[in-house]
Design an enzyme around this catalytic site. Structure first.
Site, PDB file in Angstrom:
ATOM      1  N   LYS A  39     -19.015 -16.544   2.764  1.00 14.09           N
ATOM      2  CA  LYS A  39     -20.540 -16.489   2.877  1.00 14.09           C
ATOM      3  C   LYS A  39     -21.102 -15.883   1.483  1.00 14.09           C
ATOM      4  CE  LYS A  39     -20.584 -16.530   7.817  1.00 14.09           C
ATOM      5  NZ  LYS A  39     -20.946 -15.497   8.957  1.00 14.09           N
TER       6      LYS A  39
ATOM      7  N   ARG B 230       0.887  -1.169   0.062  1.00 15.02           N
ATOM      8  CA  ARG B 230      -0.062   0.047  -0.025  1.00 15.02           C
ATOM      9  C   ARG B 230       0.910   1.121   0.132  1.00 15.02           C
ATOM     10  NH1 ARG B 230      -4.816  -1.906   4.106  1.00 15.02           N
ATOM     11  NH2 ARG B 230      -5.945  -2.861   2.584  1.00 15.02           N
TER      12      ARG B 230
ATOM     13  N   GLY C 245     -13.529  -3.911   0.524  1.00 14.56           N
ATOM     14  CA  GLY C 245     -14.807  -3.407   0.743  1.00 14.56           C
ATOM     15  C   GLY C 245     -15.097  -2.337  -0.474  1.00 14.56           C
TER      16      GLY C 245
ATOM     17  N   GLY D 279      -9.093  -7.480  -0.576  1.00 19.51           N
ATOM     18  CA  GLY D 279      -9.340  -8.343   0.390  1.00 19.51           C
ATOM     19  C   GLY D 279      -8.809  -9.944   0.136  1.00 19.51           C
TER      20      GLY D 279
HETATM   21  P1  AMP Z   1     -14.809 -13.329   2.390  1.00 24.13           P
HETATM   22  O1  AMP Z   1     -14.270 -12.388   3.486  1.00 24.13           O
HETATM   23  O2  AMP Z   1     -16.219 -13.864   2.420  1.00 24.13           O
HETATM   24  O3  AMP Z   1     -14.371 -13.202   1.044  1.00 24.13           O
HETATM   25  O4  AMP Z   1     -14.199 -14.849   2.835  1.00 24.13           O
HETATM   26  C1  AMP Z   1     -12.696 -15.189   2.635  1.00 24.13           C
HETATM   27  C2  AMP Z   1     -12.667 -16.547   3.589  1.00 24.13           C
HETATM   28  O5  AMP Z   1     -13.483 -17.636   3.011  1.00 24.13           O
HETATM   29  C3  AMP Z   1     -11.334 -16.854   3.367  1.00 24.13           C
HETATM   30  O6  AMP Z   1     -10.656 -16.781   4.900  1.00 24.13           O
HETATM   31  C4  AMP Z   1     -11.617 -18.547   3.417  1.00 24.13           C
HETATM   32  O7  AMP Z   1     -10.688 -19.416   4.284  1.00 24.13           O
HETATM   33  C5  AMP Z   1     -13.054 -18.571   3.603  1.00 24.13           C
HETATM   34  N1  AMP Z   1     -13.522 -19.757   2.671  1.00 24.13           N
HETATM   35  C6  AMP Z   1     -13.375 -20.087   1.398  1.00 24.13           C
HETATM   36  N2  AMP Z   1     -14.086 -21.337   1.266  1.00 24.13           N
HETATM   37  C7  AMP Z   1     -14.561 -21.535   2.469  1.00 24.13           C
HETATM   38  C8  AMP Z   1     -15.304 -22.942   2.695  1.00 24.13           C
HETATM   39  N3  AMP Z   1     -15.577 -23.774   1.696  1.00 24.13           N
HETATM   40  N4  AMP Z   1     -15.700 -22.973   3.899  1.00 24.13           N
HETATM   41  C9  AMP Z   1     -15.436 -22.075   4.851  1.00 24.13           C
HETATM   42  N5  AMP Z   1     -14.735 -20.958   4.589  1.00 24.13           N
HETATM   43  C10 AMP Z   1     -14.350 -20.818   3.284  1.00 24.13           C
END
Ligand code: AMP
Length: 397
Positions: free
Chosen positions: A199, A36, A378, A355
């Site tokens: 999620k 950054r 974000g 991210g």
């Molecule tokens: P996000 O912040 O929603 O983009 O999620 C990122 C996180 O999703 C990462 O830390 C991954 O470890 C997690 N992730 C990816 N695939 C899975 C999965 N199948 N089950 C649980 N966590 C996951």
């Protein structure tokens, strides 16, 4: 219209510049990734190289309105000095007040002043008007180069602009808006979006918005199991957001009505526990045994997604395909990164949202092999959702 810093006459002027120096540090305070800071150098050079005075301001961590020494920007200033050895980097003890105003007024052409952490004052995140005005007294020109916080209406990203006669975008902010903007507005087709992450809830708006422009959406990560459960499949102990099953069904039906290719994995790497050393198997997504959870897309899916990426005109990737932090579940995410790098060589425009996907491609050493890696997680999501970013709106005169 938003003017860019290189179109502003900065000679002899104090250019109050919002940068994103919110870098990761280890327990001793050492910077573990200075991307950054390095990304802001073109803007700083554009100011000081033309005889301006760069007054830099940033937040670091979450001091929550109090002066917390471990969040001081002093070590960041020292690092910046090593990156710009021929410049004078002066550190201020605060970001507003008489002493800081004096310091900024005695700094000379070509000097850099780094203000202390904006978030030592609760007024920063509250977008307090008096605080914005106090910041504005430090500059003749306001420049925003902090894409990572452009989705927040804070004093240093939004309020301050109302008090400064000349406002402009820094080169990094401009680059982000150009890449993300043209990826959606005027993409080389087919436009493929790869969506992952834990999620579905955080990504519903972006998936819905991407359906307006994408030809294909490839789904991976934890969110795939909410889609699969919505189709009536058993997914064992995989991550499912039960309250989002209806939303997932709506997205699936909207995609089919609109002829958008929304693709779900066919195989998955399952584990008997959420752990780096869990027992693993590769199974068909419709055959996940009870008690097992899917933690990555399987090799067949990875191969298929890689093929789609390689023949795309533009790819926008947001969110890892699996729990890439554990080597046993990183292969799917790595396959996407490798396919993006290969596609870039043959002319595909490849964009990685910030991210976790940015962290993943950096971890694999491939961030320089794609067209653009966004510095804002974000902010890039909100931009892709089509939302106006307050830090960008404030620059539009
Ligand atoms: P996000 O912040 O929603 O983009 O999620 C990122 C996180 O999703 C990462 O830390 C991954 O470890 C997690 N992730 C990816 N695939 C899975 C999965 N199948 N089950 C649980 N966590 C996951």
């Amino acid at each position: 219209m938003i003017q860019r810093i290189d179109a502003v006459d900065v000679a002899g002027k104090r250019v109050l510049t919002r940068v994103d120096f919110n870098v990761p540090q280890d327990s001793t305070g050492a910077i573990t990734d200075d991307t950054r800071i390095r990304e802001s150098l073109p803007t700083i050079e554009s100011i000081v190289g033309r005889g301006g005075i760069a007054i830099l301001m940033s937040h670091l961590g979450r001091p929550k309105g109090a002066r917390v020494e471990k969040y001081s920007l002093r070590p960041i200033a020292e690092h910046l000095q090593t990156l710009l050895p021929d410049r004078r980097v002066i550190v201020a003890s605060d970001c507003i007040g008489d002493a800081v105003e004096d310091l900024c007024s005695i700094a000379g052409a070509g000097d850099i002043v780094l203000l202390e952490n904006l978030r030592f004052h609760a007024e920063e995140e509250a977008n307090d008007s008096a605080f914005s005005a106090a910041l504005a007294r430090l500059g003749d020109v306001y420049c925003n180069d902090a894409f990572g916080t452009a989705h927040r209406a804070h004093a240093s990203t939004a309020g301050v602009a109302e008090h400064v006669p000349t406002v402009c975008a820094g080169l990094l902010l401009d680059k982000e808006l150009t890449y993300l903007g043209s990826a959606l507005a005027d993409p080389r087709r087919p436009l493929v979006s790869v969506m992952g992450g834990s999620k579905i809830s955080g990504k519903i708006d972006v998936i819905t918005a991407l359906m307006d422009s994408c030809d294909t959406i490839l789904i991976g990560g934890g969110m795939m199991f909410t889609f699969l459960a919505a189709q009536g499949h058993a997914v064992g102990s995989s991550l499912v957001e039960h309250e989002k099953l209806d939303v997932a069904r709506e997205i699936l039906s909207l995609a089919s009505q609109r002829n958008i290719n929304l693709v779900l994995p066919t195989d998955t790497v399952i584990a008997d526990a959420f752990a780096a050393d869990a027992a693993t198997q590769v199974v068909d997504v419709h055959s996940i045994p009870d008690g097992w959870m899917g933690l990555d897309i399987g090799p067949e899916t990875a191969e298929r997604y890689a093929g789609t990426i390689r023949t795309a005109g533009t790819v926008v990737w947001n969110g890892p395909m699996g729990v890439f932090e554990f080597p046993a579940f990183a292969a799917g995410t790595r396959a996407i990164a490798e396919a993006m790098a290969a596609a870039t060589v043959s002319g595909t425009v490849t964009i990685v949202g910030g991210g976790d996907s940015a962290a993943a491609i950096t971890q694999f050493g491939m961030s320089s092999h794609v067209t653009h890696v966004s510095t804002g997680g974000g902010a890039s999501l909100e931009f892709l959702e089509g939302k106006a970013l307050p830090g960008v709106v404030a620059l539009d005169r």
